[in-house]
Scaffold this motif. Structure first.
Motif, PDB file in Angstrom:
ATOM      1  N   TYR A   1       9.420  16.328  -8.997  1.00  0.00           N
ATOM      2  CA  TYR A   1      10.014  15.846  -7.316  1.00  0.00           C
ATOM      3  C   TYR A   1       9.501  14.559  -7.593  1.00  0.00           C
ATOM      4  O   TYR A   1       8.862  13.950  -7.933  1.00  0.00           O
ATOM      5  CB  TYR A   1       9.337  16.822  -6.065  1.00  0.00           C
ATOM      6  N   ILE A   2      10.521  13.302  -6.465  1.00  0.00           N
ATOM      7  CA  ILE A   2       9.291  12.310  -6.550  1.00  0.00           C
ATOM      8  C   ILE A   2       8.696  12.162  -4.989  1.00  0.00           C
ATOM      9  O   ILE A   2       8.728  12.720  -3.867  1.00  0.00           O
ATOM     10  CB  ILE A   2      11.065  11.334  -5.801  1.00  0.00           C
ATOM     11  N   CYS A   3       7.819  11.272  -5.544  1.00  0.00           N
ATOM     12  CA  CYS A   3       6.389  11.201  -4.286  1.00  0.00           C
ATOM     13  C   CYS A   3       6.688  10.049  -3.743  1.00  0.00           C
ATOM     14  O   CYS A   3       6.578   9.403  -4.768  1.00  0.00           O
ATOM     15  CB  CYS A   3       5.319  11.883  -5.313  1.00  0.00           C
ATOM     16  N   LEU A   4       6.594   9.643  -2.916  1.00  0.00           N
ATOM     17  CA  LEU A   4       5.811   8.319  -1.850  1.00  0.00           C
ATOM     18  C   LEU A   4       5.259   8.466  -1.074  1.00  0.00           C
ATOM     19  O   LEU A   4       5.144   9.761   0.195  1.00  0.00           O
ATOM     20  CB  LEU A   4       7.839   8.408  -1.138  1.00  0.00           C
ATOM     21  N   ASN A   5       4.034   8.490  -1.262  1.00  0.00           N
ATOM     22  CA  ASN A   5       2.656   8.340  -0.439  1.00  0.00           C
ATOM     23  C   ASN A   5       2.588   6.288  -0.314  1.00  0.00           C
ATOM     24  O   ASN A   5       2.752   5.935  -1.027  1.00  0.00           O
ATOM     25  CB  ASN A   5       1.480   8.348  -1.413  1.00  0.00           C
ATOM     26  N   LEU A   6       2.381   6.568   1.368  1.00  0.00           N
ATOM     27  CA  LEU A   6       1.728   5.169   1.560  1.00  0.00           C
ATOM     28  C   LEU A   6       0.979   5.118   2.871  1.00  0.00           C
ATOM     29  O   LEU A   6       0.855   6.465   3.838  1.00  0.00           O
ATOM     30  CB  LEU A   6       3.987   4.422   2.333  1.00  0.00           C
ATOM     31  N   SER A   7       0.132   4.209   3.415  1.00  0.00           N
ATOM     32  CA  SER A   7      -0.178   4.023   4.333  1.00  0.00           C
ATOM     33  C   SER A   7      -0.049   4.140   6.137  1.00  0.00           C
ATOM     34  O   SER A   7       0.906   3.695   5.590  1.00  0.00           O
ATOM     35  CB  SER A   7      -1.595   2.617   3.664  1.00  0.00           C
ATOM     36  N   PRO A   8      -0.029   4.732   6.145  1.00  0.00           N
ATOM     37  CA  PRO A   8       0.301   4.696   7.557  1.00  0.00           C
ATOM     38  C   PRO A   8       0.354   3.518   8.492  1.00  0.00           C
ATOM     39  O   PRO A   8       0.938   3.382   9.261  1.00  0.00           O
ATOM     40  CB  PRO A   8      -0.362   5.724   8.800  1.00  0.00           C
ATOM     41  N   PHE A   9      -0.553   2.273   8.351  1.00  0.00           N
ATOM     42  CA  PHE A   9      -0.521   1.026   8.952  1.00  0.00           C
ATOM     43  C   PHE A   9       0.385   0.506   8.757  1.00  0.00           C
ATOM     44  O   PHE A   9       1.087  -0.766   9.380  1.00  0.00           O
ATOM     45  CB  PHE A   9      -2.084   0.919   8.326  1.00  0.00           C
ATOM     46  N   PHE A  10       1.070   1.277   7.081  1.00  0.00           N
ATOM     47  CA  PHE A  10       1.846   0.216   6.559  1.00  0.00           C
ATOM     48  C   PHE A  10       3.608   0.883   7.059  1.00  0.00           C
ATOM     49  O   PHE A  10       4.882  -0.246   6.769  1.00  0.00           O
ATOM     50  CB  PHE A  10       1.609   0.265   5.086  1.00  0.00           C
ATOM     51  N   VAL A  11       3.572   1.537   7.862  1.00  0.00           N
ATOM     52  CA  VAL A  11       4.876   2.303   8.165  1.00  0.00           C
ATOM     53  C   VAL A  11       4.957   0.881   9.149  1.00  0.00           C
ATOM     54  O   VAL A  11       6.767   1.215   8.836  1.00  0.00           O
ATOM     55  CB  VAL A  11       4.770   3.795   8.502  1.00  0.00           C
TER      56      VAL A  11
ATOM     57  N   PRO B   1       0.280  -2.030  -0.202  1.00  0.00           N
ATOM     58  CA  PRO B   1      -0.265   0.103   0.174  1.00  0.00           C
ATOM     59  C   PRO B   1       0.808   1.158   0.230  1.00  0.00           C
ATOM     60  O   PRO B   1       0.842   1.817   1.276  1.00  0.00           O
ATOM     61  CB  PRO B   1      -0.657  -0.020   1.073  1.00  0.00           C
ATOM     62  N   LEU B   2       1.165   1.669  -0.589  1.00  0.00           N
ATOM     63  CA  LEU B   2       2.095   2.065  -1.093  1.00  0.00           C
ATOM     64  C   LEU B   2       2.785   2.984  -2.409  1.00  0.00           C
ATOM     65  O   LEU B   2       2.536   1.991  -3.500  1.00  0.00           O
ATOM     66  CB  LEU B   2       3.823   2.074  -0.451  1.00  0.00           C
TER      67      LEU B   2
END
Length: 296
Positions: free
Chosen positions: A95-105, A24-25
């Motif tokens: 720019y590089i964009c990294l999006n991820l679910s907080p639950f996957f950190v 999920p990222l």
């Protein structure tokens, strides 16, 4: 991978798929001026976001704040924060964009202790990440590594990504930000989203200031103060700008006339639409339409 356009719903929530891998990222490059608007429009999402500017300079708005991010530096944007980005002085920002679910950190067992307090903090809507700070350089290097892992897809790269995510989060925590939880800030954010959602659901209809204020459970004067403070504009001027944004998509259609587009997005006068469009986009709707057709 280059992300050009964003799909957002009526509440400005980003509906763009944030999965460039099985996890999920998503991690991809964005060239700001290649977006259909020429900038990244205001939106929000449940995912947390890390940004690394690799070329030029960007100006980000996060809730009420405007932040200039230099080449080599980055930004952390927290879950649920309204944000947008524009190129600074036509620098050709990428720019590089990294999006991820907080639950996957981190693992589920560690989420409540080490992630949830940071996601809910009202004073951590964003954090500037400078390459000259040790913790900042560590985060930015890790974001770049994740981008390269996804590009190469070498053996076990998913495990490499999870290792880097834990490292990134530890660096952010080690920065030592003191967390705050102010209920009035949470309520203000909710009310702003409610008003924007109502506008985006009803933009094609006649709009009155009182209707917008009612959507946010505010008086008309307080509604105006919210828009001035957060978006640096009036509610009705925001409506006009949003209608023009929506018209850009319609003008890409070969069979759409200028008058049809004007009425579809809520203008009751073609000449008024042309006037406002030209003031915003620096060309007439017809010139914009022809330029897009000729560039296919």
């Amino acid at each position: 991978m280059q992300m050009k356009d964003f799909v957002i719903d009526d509440s400005l929530k980003d509906l763009t798929s944030h999965n460039t891998v099985v996890m999920p990222l998503a991690c991809y490059k964005i060239t700001i001026n290649q977006n259909i608007h020429g900038y990244i429009p205001l939106h929000w999402h449940d995912e947390i976001q890390f940004v690394l500017v690799v070329k030029g300079e960007a100006i980000f708005q996060v809730n009420e704040d405007w932040i200039e991010v230099r080449e080599g530096d980055g930004l952390f944007i927290n879950s649920g924060s309204l944000h947008m980005a524009q190129d600074k002085e036509q620098s050709g920002c990428v720019y590089i964009c990294l999006n991820l679910s907080p639950f996957f950190v981190l693992s589920q067992e560690l989420y409540t202790t080490y992630v949830k307090p940071y996601i809910q903090a009202t004073n951590l809507t964003y954090l500037y990440i400078g390459v000259n700070e040790i913790w900042g350089k560590n985060i930015l290097d890790a974001v770049l590594e994740i981008y390269q892992f996804i590009e190469r897809k070498s053996q076990h790269y998913e495990i490499d990504i999870t290792i880097q995510l834990a490292f990134i989060w530890k660096q952010l925590i080690d920065n030592g930000c003191k967390l705050e939880y102010i209920q009035t800030e949470i309520l203000k954010n909710q009310r702003m989203k409610q008003m924007l959602s109502w506008i985006h659901e009803n933009y094609a209809e006649k709009m009155m200031l009182g209707d917008i204020a009612k959507a946010g459970q505010l008086s008309r004067s307080e509604c105006c103060r919210y828009f001035k403070r957060v978006l640096k504009t009036t509610p009705l001027n925001y409506v006009i700008d949003y209608r023009i944004q929506k018209s850009l998509y319609l003008l890409h259609q070969d069979d759409a006339t200028i008058t049809e587009v004007a009425y579809q997005v809520g203008f009751n006068s073609t000449s008024y639409f042309i006037n406002k469009f030209k003031a915003s986009i620096n060309m007439t709707p017809l010139a914009y339409k022809n330029s897009k057709i000729n560039n296919r």
